[in-house]
Design a protein around this motif. Sequence first.
Motif, mmCIF file in Angstrom:
data_model
loop_
_atom_site.group_PDB
_atom_site.id
_atom_site.type_symbol
_atom_site.label_atom_id
_atom_site.label_comp_id
_atom_site.label_asym_id
_atom_site.label_seq_id
_atom_site.Cartn_x
_atom_site.Cartn_y
_atom_site.Cartn_z
ATOM 1 N N LEU A 130 8.860 9.222 4.833
ATOM 2 C CA LEU A 130 8.191 8.661 3.660
ATOM 3 C C LEU A 130 6.687 8.572 3.886
ATOM 4 O O LEU A 130 5.896 8.960 3.020
ATOM 5 C CB LEU A 130 8.765 7.284 3.328
ATOM 6 C CG LEU A 130 8.160 6.560 2.124
ATOM 7 C CD1 LEU A 130 9.214 5.751 1.364
ATOM 8 C CD2 LEU A 130 7.001 5.631 2.518
ATOM 9 N N LEU A 131 6.286 8.074 5.049
ATOM 10 C CA LEU A 131 4.859 7.952 5.341
ATOM 11 C C LEU A 131 4.181 9.317 5.375
ATOM 12 O O LEU A 131 3.018 9.459 4.996
ATOM 13 C CB LEU A 131 4.667 7.215 6.665
ATOM 14 C CG LEU A 131 5.101 5.741 6.663
ATOM 15 C CD1 LEU A 131 4.991 5.151 8.065
ATOM 16 C CD2 LEU A 131 4.275 4.923 5.678
ATOM 17 N N GLN A 132 4.907 10.327 5.818
ATOM 18 C CA GLN A 132 4.382 11.692 5.802
ATOM 19 C C GLN A 132 4.174 12.160 4.361
ATOM 20 O O GLN A 132 3.129 12.726 4.014
ATOM 21 C CB GLN A 132 5.358 12.632 6.515
ATOM 22 C CG GLN A 132 4.917 14.090 6.561
ATOM 23 C CD GLN A 132 3.984 14.388 7.712
ATOM 24 O OE1 GLN A 132 4.244 13.995 8.828
ATOM 25 N NE2 GLN A 132 2.891 15.074 7.425
ATOM 26 N N GLN A 133 5.146 11.892 3.512
ATOM 27 C CA GLN A 133 5.084 12.342 2.118
ATOM 28 C C GLN A 133 3.954 11.677 1.345
ATOM 29 O O GLN A 133 3.334 12.306 0.485
ATOM 30 C CB GLN A 133 6.424 12.068 1.415
ATOM 31 C CG GLN A 133 7.533 13.027 1.777
ATOM 32 C CD GLN A 133 7.250 14.448 1.297
ATOM 33 O OE1 GLN A 133 6.883 14.673 0.156
ATOM 34 N NE2 GLN A 133 7.413 15.420 2.187
ATOM 35 N N VAL A 134 3.667 10.405 1.637
ATOM 36 C CA VAL A 134 2.639 9.700 0.857
ATOM 37 C C VAL A 134 1.256 9.814 1.489
ATOM 38 O O VAL A 134 0.298 9.201 1.028
ATOM 39 C CB VAL A 134 3.003 8.211 0.636
ATOM 40 C CG1 VAL A 134 4.331 8.094 -0.087
ATOM 41 C CG2 VAL A 134 3.020 7.427 1.951
ATOM 42 N N PRO A 173 0.801 -1.224 0.000
ATOM 43 C CA PRO A 173 0.000 0.000 0.000
ATOM 44 C C PRO A 173 0.837 1.279 0.000
ATOM 45 O O PRO A 173 0.459 2.264 -0.652
ATOM 46 C CB PRO A 173 -0.820 -0.125 1.292
ATOM 47 C CG PRO A 173 -0.956 -1.598 1.491
ATOM 48 C CD PRO A 173 0.363 -2.163 1.046
ATOM 49 N N ALA A 174 1.964 1.286 0.727
ATOM 50 C CA ALA A 174 2.821 2.482 0.737
ATOM 51 C C ALA A 174 3.353 2.759 -0.665
ATOM 52 O O ALA A 174 3.402 3.912 -1.118
ATOM 53 C CB ALA A 174 3.975 2.307 1.721
ATOM 54 N N LEU A 175 3.751 1.702 -1.370
ATOM 55 C CA LEU A 175 4.229 1.871 -2.741
ATOM 56 C C LEU A 175 3.107 2.363 -3.646
ATOM 57 O O LEU A 175 3.316 3.247 -4.487
ATOM 58 C CB LEU A 175 4.799 0.552 -3.262
ATOM 59 C CG LEU A 175 5.268 0.557 -4.716
ATOM 60 C CD1 LEU A 175 6.410 1.551 -4.928
ATOM 61 C CD2 LEU A 175 5.688 -0.841 -5.150
ATOM 62 N N ALA A 176 1.913 1.799 -3.474
ATOM 63 C CA ALA A 176 0.769 2.229 -4.286
ATOM 64 C C ALA A 176 0.516 3.720 -4.122
ATOM 65 O O ALA A 176 0.288 4.446 -5.108
ATOM 66 C CB ALA A 176 -0.473 1.423 -3.894
ATOM 67 N N LEU A 177 0.580 4.210 -2.899
ATOM 68 C CA LEU A 177 0.358 5.633 -2.641
ATOM 69 C C LEU A 177 1.447 6.487 -3.280
ATOM 70 O O LEU A 177 1.169 7.522 -3.895
ATOM 71 C CB LEU A 177 0.302 5.875 -1.137
ATOM 72 C CG LEU A 177 -0.955 5.359 -0.437
ATOM 73 C CD1 LEU A 177 -0.743 5.279 1.066
ATOM 74 C CD2 LEU A 177 -2.152 6.254 -0.757
ATOM 75 N N ALA A 178 2.700 6.062 -3.126
ATOM 76 C CA ALA A 178 3.810 6.830 -3.701
ATOM 77 C C ALA A 178 3.677 6.919 -5.214
ATOM 78 O O ALA A 178 3.909 7.984 -5.814
ATOM 79 C CB ALA A 178 5.140 6.177 -3.318
ATOM 80 N N LEU A 184 11.770 10.473 -1.042
ATOM 81 C CA LEU A 184 10.692 10.358 -0.064
ATOM 82 C C LEU A 184 11.231 10.169 1.352
ATOM 83 O O LEU A 184 10.589 10.579 2.319
ATOM 84 C CB LEU A 184 9.756 9.196 -0.422
ATOM 85 C CG LEU A 184 8.909 9.374 -1.688
ATOM 86 C CD1 LEU A 184 8.134 8.099 -1.991
ATOM 87 C CD2 LEU A 184 7.941 10.557 -1.539
ATOM 88 N N LEU A 185 12.395 9.552 1.502
ATOM 89 C CA LEU A 185 12.945 9.297 2.828
ATOM 90 C C LEU A 185 13.725 10.473 3.398
ATOM 91 O O LEU A 185 14.116 10.463 4.561
ATOM 92 C CB LEU A 185 13.822 8.040 2.832
ATOM 93 C CG LEU A 185 13.016 6.723 2.891
ATOM 94 C CD1 LEU A 185 12.658 6.254 1.491
ATOM 95 C CD2 LEU A 185 13.714 5.643 3.654
ATOM 96 N N VAL A 186 13.953 11.493 2.568
ATOM 97 C CA VAL A 186 14.550 12.721 3.098
ATOM 98 C C VAL A 186 13.485 13.803 3.230
ATOM 99 O O VAL A 186 13.777 14.957 3.537
ATOM 100 C CB VAL A 186 15.727 13.224 2.241
ATOM 101 C CG1 VAL A 186 16.864 12.228 2.278
ATOM 102 C CG2 VAL A 186 15.307 13.503 0.815
ATOM 103 N N GLY A 187 12.225 13.416 2.992
ATOM 104 C CA GLY A 187 11.114 14.347 3.183
ATOM 105 C C GLY A 187 10.830 15.214 1.983
ATOM 106 O O GLY A 187 10.230 16.286 2.121
ATOM 107 N N LYS A 188 11.230 14.750 0.770
ATOM 108 C CA LYS A 188 10.994 15.520 -0.457
ATOM 109 C C LYS A 188 10.105 14.726 -1.401
ATOM 110 O O LYS A 188 10.145 13.499 -1.406
ATOM 111 C CB LYS A 188 12.302 15.857 -1.150
ATOM 112 C CG LYS A 188 13.237 16.710 -0.325
ATOM 113 C CD LYS A 188 14.431 17.252 -1.125
ATOM 114 C CE LYS A 188 14.966 16.365 -2.175
ATOM 115 N NZ LYS A 188 16.257 16.839 -2.737
#
Length: 409
Positions: free
Chosen positions: A60-64, A17-22, A403-407
Amino acid sequence: MKNTSDILIVGGGLNGPALALALAQTGFTVTVIDALPQTALQDEDFDGRGYALALASQRLLQQVGVWQHVGEDNAQPMLEIKVTDGHAGQGPSPFFMHFDHAEIEEGPMGYMVEDRYLRRALITALENEPNITMINQRTVVAQDVDVSGVTLTLDGGDTLRGQLLVGSDGRKSGTAQRAGIKRSGWDYGQTALVCAIEHEKPHHGIAHQFFMPPGPLAILPLPGNRSSIVWSESTATAQAIHALDNDGYIEALRPRFGDFLGDIKLAGKRFTYPLNLTIANAFIDERMALVGDAAHGMHPIAGQGLNAGLRDVGALAQVLTEASRRGEDFASLLVLQRYQQWRRFDVATLAAATDVFNRLFSNNNPVLRLGRDIGMGVVGSLPGLRRSFVREAAGLTGDLPNLLVGKAI
């Protein structure tokens, strides 16, 4: 049932699901197929499971769009980590490592989140994304690849069509097996006992890792006076302990746990997981990629299983998005090789590190014990080394996806 999406993801746990959102947020259409009913993923009862999310994973979870639905009260910041060595009932060695989030500028090293809150947040985010289709209670029975895409056949005979297939279906990935991808690894002869406990005294956001000869005990802070326990023992001992009633289980845990948090009692269910190292010999194939445990499963000694999977998510989403924007066939083997090259070395390094740590600490050899205790004392006394370990625990080292650096990608 005919369905056409750009990308088909098999596995509706956490990474899928995280990948789907990204991917959906960069314009791809995505279908996620999960064997479980959605109601099973929305259970509001606490079952004892929790996740240690590194700071980079939280970003990453914040970004997606997931973290906003977790809720601040449901995420426990991990402010310190204390690592000790010793024997059950004898207390820790005087040599230890102590890592404090104050040694880095970014914030807490990570967060502990219960499984029920993280899954519910993922489902809410998925429901809010029009580019994602969820298919529950269906399993994939066949996959066929041709020059233009992938066709999945579900139980019942329905088919789905996409340009790329992603396997996020666990260590025994059917996606990988159907592609003929073999795995390498070994069994540790250990089993993890997993539960949550309530304790009298506050934990102050401190995570503990206590190394004992049979295996490590991780005590990870949850909101309130509760902690998540991941306790490794030889498989025979673990099976015997798991067979005890709740009172007997706590009595077995108590000498290993100690009394630093006061009296303890169970909170939620108990689980066991056999411990092994298993890595797919390839992370990609024609129009197919693997993420998370489908690509790699390792010892939980460093709590990096989900964090490694979310690094896969960030890397694959970035590779596919950048290729699509350049007008490339994003599902081509040439593009997918960039993902494999990005993740393969990091996974191999992490797997080797967890394996060495487990073998070094899960024994009672007096020479090794002296060496590791001295080593912990040295690391604990050098600010530069401590800071490096803190950054590693926070997931801030290495070649990180955006995504893991918040961008955004």
